[in-house]
Design an enzyme around this catalytic site. Sequence first.
Site, short mmCIF file in Angstrom:
data_model
loop_
_atom_site.label_atom_id
_atom_site.label_comp_id
_atom_site.label_asym_id
_atom_site.label_seq_id
_atom_site.Cartn_x
_atom_site.Cartn_y
_atom_site.Cartn_z
N GLU A 272 40.75 49.37 38.16
CA GLU A 272 41.46 48.78 37.03
C GLU A 272 42.78 48.14 37.46
O GLU A 272 43.17 47.08 36.96
CB GLU A 272 41.72 49.84 35.95
CG GLU A 272 40.47 50.40 35.31
CD GLU A 272 39.91 51.59 36.06
OE1 GLU A 272 40.35 51.82 37.21
OE2 GLU A 272 39.05 52.30 35.49
N GLY B 56 43.09 51.06 50.58
CA GLY B 56 43.62 49.70 50.63
C GLY B 56 43.10 48.85 51.76
O GLY B 56 43.68 47.79 52.04
N GLU B 57 42.02 49.26 52.42
CA GLU B 57 41.50 48.47 53.54
C GLU B 57 40.06 48.01 53.31
O GLU B 57 39.34 47.73 54.27
CB GLU B 57 41.59 49.28 54.85
CG GLU B 57 43.02 49.51 55.30
CD GLU B 57 43.12 50.05 56.72
OE1 GLU B 57 43.97 49.54 57.47
OE2 GLU B 57 42.35 50.96 57.07
N PRO C 109 30.64 45.03 42.34
CA PRO C 109 29.90 44.27 43.36
C PRO C 109 30.55 42.93 43.69
O PRO C 109 30.05 42.20 44.56
CB PRO C 109 28.55 44.03 42.69
CG PRO C 109 28.92 43.85 41.24
CD PRO C 109 30.09 44.79 40.99
N LEU C 110 31.62 42.58 43.00
CA LEU C 110 32.18 41.24 43.13
C LEU C 110 32.93 41.05 44.45
O LEU C 110 32.89 39.96 45.03
CB LEU C 110 33.10 40.95 41.94
CG LEU C 110 32.40 41.00 40.58
CD1 LEU C 110 33.40 40.92 39.44
CD2 LEU C 110 31.36 39.88 40.46
#
Length: 436
Positions: free
Chosen positions: A68, A312-313, A338-339
């Site tokens: 989110e 964050g990787e 999935p984007l």
Amino acid sequence: MTALLARMFLSAYHLAGSVAYPVMGPYLSYRARKGKEDAARRTERYGFASAPRPQGPLVWCHAASVGETLAIIPLIRELRRRDIHVVLTSGTTTSAALIASRLKDEVIHQYVPLDMKPAVRRFLDYWHPDAALVAESEIWPVICTELKRRHIPQILINARISDRSFDRWRRRPAIAELLFEGISLAIAQSDLDAERYHDLGVQNVIVSGNLKVDTDAPPVNEQLFETYSAQIGGRKTWAAISTFDGEEAAAADVHLAIRPRNNQLSIIVPRHPDRADAVEAMLTAKGLTVARRSRNDVITPQTDVFLGDTIGEMGLYLRLTQVTFVGRSLYAEGGQNPLEPAMLGSAVLSGAHVQNFRDAYQQLVKAGGARLVRDTEMLTKAVNYLLNNEPARQKMIEAGHETVQRMRGALPATIKGLTPYITPLAVQARLMPRAS
């Protein structure tokens, strides 16, 4: 349930929260020991602020967790571009770390207050937001009623509602009406989501599309990418990302089944990195050699699995492969986004339980950019096929990329829907005296 009983139920909920409030300390301490709370910032959960409130208009944005948060970063930057201050709340330590790395001093981050009257009132008394923007599907009774009581517009952005949640609310229509009628606007991801929110009592509903499509691709440290690419060399790779319990074992079984033919590297990225020790133990018990990102392990020709146990990787892991299985879909339910893999040039595979991303998967599958599998055996065949069939893999990659491009436009649609609420704040911000 009648309206009177619904009000009595909500009153009982508020009362129970007030009674439980004084004894929440041990619970939060337990969560802190598990790494689910920031021990140094626990008072924020009671509504105590840890930063000064800036002068001028301020919007409270809430994003429950990492997904989110990533979705609303572009929207937050649009608010800041209009000189509107933002206090951004979230509920997890992983999202807090992401906010610190991506947004830095663009926003004020606080942990969301407990949904108990003393905490919520303390939070709202201090920050005095001009509007509250809540991402996706977070509905908290105390927060909803307090915002309504104070006449603070509450707006759902990138709003979606799962089949399970909709059925649960529909079985309690009087309670749903009491809460949802206080929502000023729901900006929904899809026509189905919009219809459901309207059925539950939201009077003002519009459709924007999915903000996650309008986000930038996950960033990458180029030096790290080059280092790991060199270590992998010419080996085939595939990734299983955002995995939940059971899906890492499935990925290991896929690896073992196709290794004799491919000698591939499997990249496994658990949705919750704190599970990495258990995942590694399971993998080694199956006889697999594991390199962990958090240890800076070197990927050698003998490495079976690169375990992505960092926050964050995702941009790094996705750029190391062209075939990606997206988890929380095979042995857990709801699905994950999935984007991002489609943006970064991966053929997308997923289990069938993708209710939370129904619209995105429908469009990707229809275009040929994603395939759904029903079990580990079917996943094994799909991974093996794509690793060994470059034309089919490239066709899926191109279809996924084109689908993402067609789906864009949610951010301008969201800004347009928010115009009646944020334009007066932007005007007020411009009229504020500048600090000398």
